[in-house]
Scaffold this motif. Structure first.
Motif, PDB file in Angstrom:
ATOM      1  N   HIS A 275      -7.161  -7.034 -17.551  1.00 43.88           N
ATOM      2  CA  HIS A 275      -6.911  -8.471 -17.716  1.00 43.88           C
ATOM      3  C   HIS A 275      -8.222  -9.230 -17.862  1.00 43.88           C
ATOM      4  O   HIS A 275      -8.327 -10.166 -18.687  1.00 43.88           O
ATOM      5  CB  HIS A 275      -6.130  -9.006 -16.517  1.00 43.88           C
TER       6      HIS A 275
ATOM      7  N   LYS B  49      -3.188 -10.709 -29.461  1.00 43.33           N
ATOM      8  CA  LYS B  49      -4.521 -10.131 -29.310  1.00 43.33           C
ATOM      9  C   LYS B  49      -4.819  -9.834 -27.845  1.00 43.33           C
ATOM     10  O   LYS B  49      -5.371  -8.783 -27.505  1.00 43.33           O
ATOM     11  CB  LYS B  49      -5.570 -11.086 -29.884  1.00 43.33           C
ATOM     12  N   ARG B  50      -4.448 -10.756 -26.960  1.00 40.85           N
ATOM     13  CA  ARG B  50      -4.653 -10.542 -25.528  1.00 40.85           C
ATOM     14  C   ARG B  50      -3.858  -9.310 -25.052  1.00 40.85           C
ATOM     15  O   ARG B  50      -4.374  -8.468 -24.317  1.00 40.85           O
ATOM     16  CB  ARG B  50      -4.221 -11.779 -24.743  1.00 40.85           C
TER      17      ARG B  50
ATOM     18  N   TYR C  76      -7.648  -1.476 -23.498  1.00 39.14           N
ATOM     19  CA  TYR C  76      -8.668  -1.275 -22.463  1.00 39.14           C
ATOM     20  C   TYR C  76      -8.255  -0.146 -21.519  1.00 39.14           C
ATOM     21  O   TYR C  76      -9.094   0.643 -21.076  1.00 39.14           O
ATOM     22  CB  TYR C  76      -8.902  -2.570 -21.697  1.00 39.14           C
TER      23      TYR C  76
ATOM     24  N   ALA D 296     -12.795  -4.374 -29.984  1.00 36.20           N
ATOM     25  CA  ALA D 296     -12.729  -3.999 -28.576  1.00 36.20           C
ATOM     26  C   ALA D 296     -13.380  -2.644 -28.349  1.00 36.20           C
ATOM     27  O   ALA D 296     -14.138  -2.444 -27.398  1.00 36.20           O
ATOM     28  CB  ALA D 296     -11.275  -3.975 -28.110  1.00 36.20           C
TER      29      ALA D 296
ATOM     30  N   THR E   3     -10.512 -12.372 -25.759  1.00 38.22           N
ATOM     31  CA  THR E   3      -9.597 -13.248 -26.486  1.00 38.22           C
ATOM     32  C   THR E   3      -9.944 -14.716 -26.320  1.00 38.22           C
ATOM     33  O   THR E   3      -9.795 -15.516 -27.242  1.00 38.22           O
ATOM     34  CB  THR E   3      -8.145 -13.008 -26.026  1.00 38.22           C
TER      35      THR E   3
ATOM     36  N   TRP F 171      -9.078  -6.233 -34.571  1.00 35.88           N
ATOM     37  CA  TRP F 171      -9.146  -6.530 -33.145  1.00 35.88           C
ATOM     38  C   TRP F 171      -9.440  -5.267 -32.342  1.00 35.88           C
ATOM     39  O   TRP F 171     -10.269  -5.267 -31.436  1.00 35.88           O
ATOM     40  CB  TRP F 171      -7.824  -7.125 -32.676  1.00 35.88           C
TER      41      TRP F 171
ATOM     42  N   SER G 108      -9.545  -8.467 -21.462  1.00 35.09           N
ATOM     43  CA  SER G 108      -8.771  -9.130 -22.517  1.00 35.09           C
ATOM     44  C   SER G 108      -8.950 -10.639 -22.468  1.00 35.09           C
ATOM     45  O   SER G 108      -8.915 -11.312 -23.506  1.00 35.09           O
ATOM     46  CB  SER G 108      -7.285  -8.763 -22.400  1.00 35.09           C
ATOM     47  N   SER G 109      -9.160 -11.196 -21.280  1.00 38.54           N
ATOM     48  CA  SER G 109      -9.368 -12.645 -21.168  1.00 38.54           C
ATOM     49  C   SER G 109     -10.665 -13.062 -21.837  1.00 38.54           C
ATOM     50  O   SER G 109     -10.709 -14.044 -22.584  1.00 38.54           O
ATOM     51  CB  SER G 109      -9.391 -13.062 -19.690  1.00 38.54           C
TER      52      SER G 109
ATOM     53  N   ASN H 242      -5.506  -6.100 -26.496  1.00 40.14           N
ATOM     54  CA  ASN H 242      -6.759  -5.776 -25.832  1.00 40.14           C
ATOM     55  C   ASN H 242      -6.536  -5.260 -24.419  1.00 40.14           C
ATOM     56  O   ASN H 242      -7.268  -4.380 -23.953  1.00 40.14           O
ATOM     57  CB  ASN H 242      -7.670  -7.009 -25.797  1.00 40.14           C
ATOM     58  N   HIS H 243      -5.540  -5.806 -23.734  1.00 41.09           N
ATOM     59  CA  HIS H 243      -5.227  -5.334 -22.378  1.00 41.09           C
ATOM     60  C   HIS H 243      -4.829  -3.862 -22.400  1.00 41.09           C
ATOM     61  O   HIS H 243      -5.368  -3.045 -21.648  1.00 41.09           O
ATOM     62  CB  HIS H 243      -4.101  -6.183 -21.784  1.00 41.09           C
TER      63      HIS H 243
END
Length: 294
Positions: A210, A168-169, A176, A49, A217, A45, A213-214, A172-173
């Motif tokens: 956000h 995962k969300r 980032y 990213a 994901t 993951w 990640s949205s 990733n948030h």
């Protein structure tokens, strides 16, 4: 493209794994995982990213550790996280903190005083120790130097119940933030900032994370506004971003600069994209957060 530069331990459980990769363009990505999640999955993951970024400069360390049930108390060391029962053994705690120290010393960003609890410079590392030893549900990215970033993630039972996509969300948030290049503590971008009370930077930074990640994901929650057959995935993600922003707006505060800047900020960025002020690609490849572009 990222390539492996370290050998993963043979265990497949994900527990006590340390994996590191290097980027040809500079910067590294290291995962220290003390949870039951697969380290291979988490690194996959993270690499996905990272590969979306237009360029990468920072060395990023992400450490994950498990916590138990919430105690109902707030965490008072540095950042107001929530306290949870401690489920890591003292041996694992020391192993994780020792691995973090070795990584930081090899990175060369910080000196000996960073690890000295008797000096003011030791406050940061002492705070991380408190998070691990006292069960804080950490969820933050810390900038130690312009090119050295540390992501801390305390994984709660609730997050485990919510499933891998929510993790995962979450990952990733926070990653980032580590990829946003112009967030250094001091520098020209900070000098250009507006008055702190009405600055655009907080909601743009949180909203960007956000938003990213949205889209990376996808829609996680099963109660989406429309079924997959009635709209494209991108349309459903847009609806979810706007719905989350509306919820925070109605339930907490309508002010963009106050509660829920990530949810409301993502919606604001979405509307700016619709107006042609910025592009979706600038958010997704991180270029909106380079050279003070924001």
């Amino acid at each position: 493209m990222l390539t492996s530069c370290a050998t993963q331990r043979p265990t497949n459980s994900g527990s006590n794994d340390v994996v590191s990769v290097d980027s040809a363009g500079g910067g590294s990505l290291t995962i220290m995982n003390y949870t039951d999640y697969s380290t291979d999955m988490i690194m996959k993951w993270a690499m996905s990213a990272s590969d979306l970024m237009a360029n990468r400069e920072a060395n990023v360390l992400t450490f994950l550790y498990p916590v138990g049930k919430s105690t109902g108390d707030s965490f008072l060391s540095g950042i107001d996280f929530n306290k949870h029962d401690v489920v890591m053994s003292p041996e694992d705690q020391e192993a994780l903190l020792g691995a973090i120290e070795l990584w930081l010393r090899a990175d060369g960003c910080v000196g000996d005083e960073f690890f000295d609890p008797t000096s003011g410079g030791g406050d940061e590392f002492a705070m991380w120790r408190d998070w691990v030893e006292q069960g804080a549900d950490a969820s933050t990215m810390r900038i130690l130097c312009p090119t050295t970033r540390v992501v801390a993630m305390g994984i709660t039972p609730q997050m485990v119940e919510e499933g891998e996509l929510e993790l995962k969300r979450f990952l990733n948030h926070e990653l980032y933030h580590a990829f946003q290049q112009d967030l250094e503590i001091e520098g020209k971008c900070r000098e250009l900032s507006e008055d702190e009370a009405t600055a655009n930077t907080p909601w743009m930074v949180e909203g960007g994370a956000h938003y990213f990640s949205s889209f990376v994901t996808g829609v996680v929650r099963p109660d989406g506004l429309v079924s997959s057959g009635e709209a494209t995935e991108d349309q459903r993600i847009r609806m979810e971003i706007l719905r989350e922003a509306l919820r925070v707006y109605e339930d907490e505060t309508p002010e963009l600069h106050e509660s829920g800047p990530d949810k409301k900020g993502a919606a604001a960025l979405l509307l700016m994209i619709d107006k042609g002020l910025i592009t979706h690609e600038e958010i997704m490849d991180g270029s909106f957060f380079t050279d003070c572009k924001r």
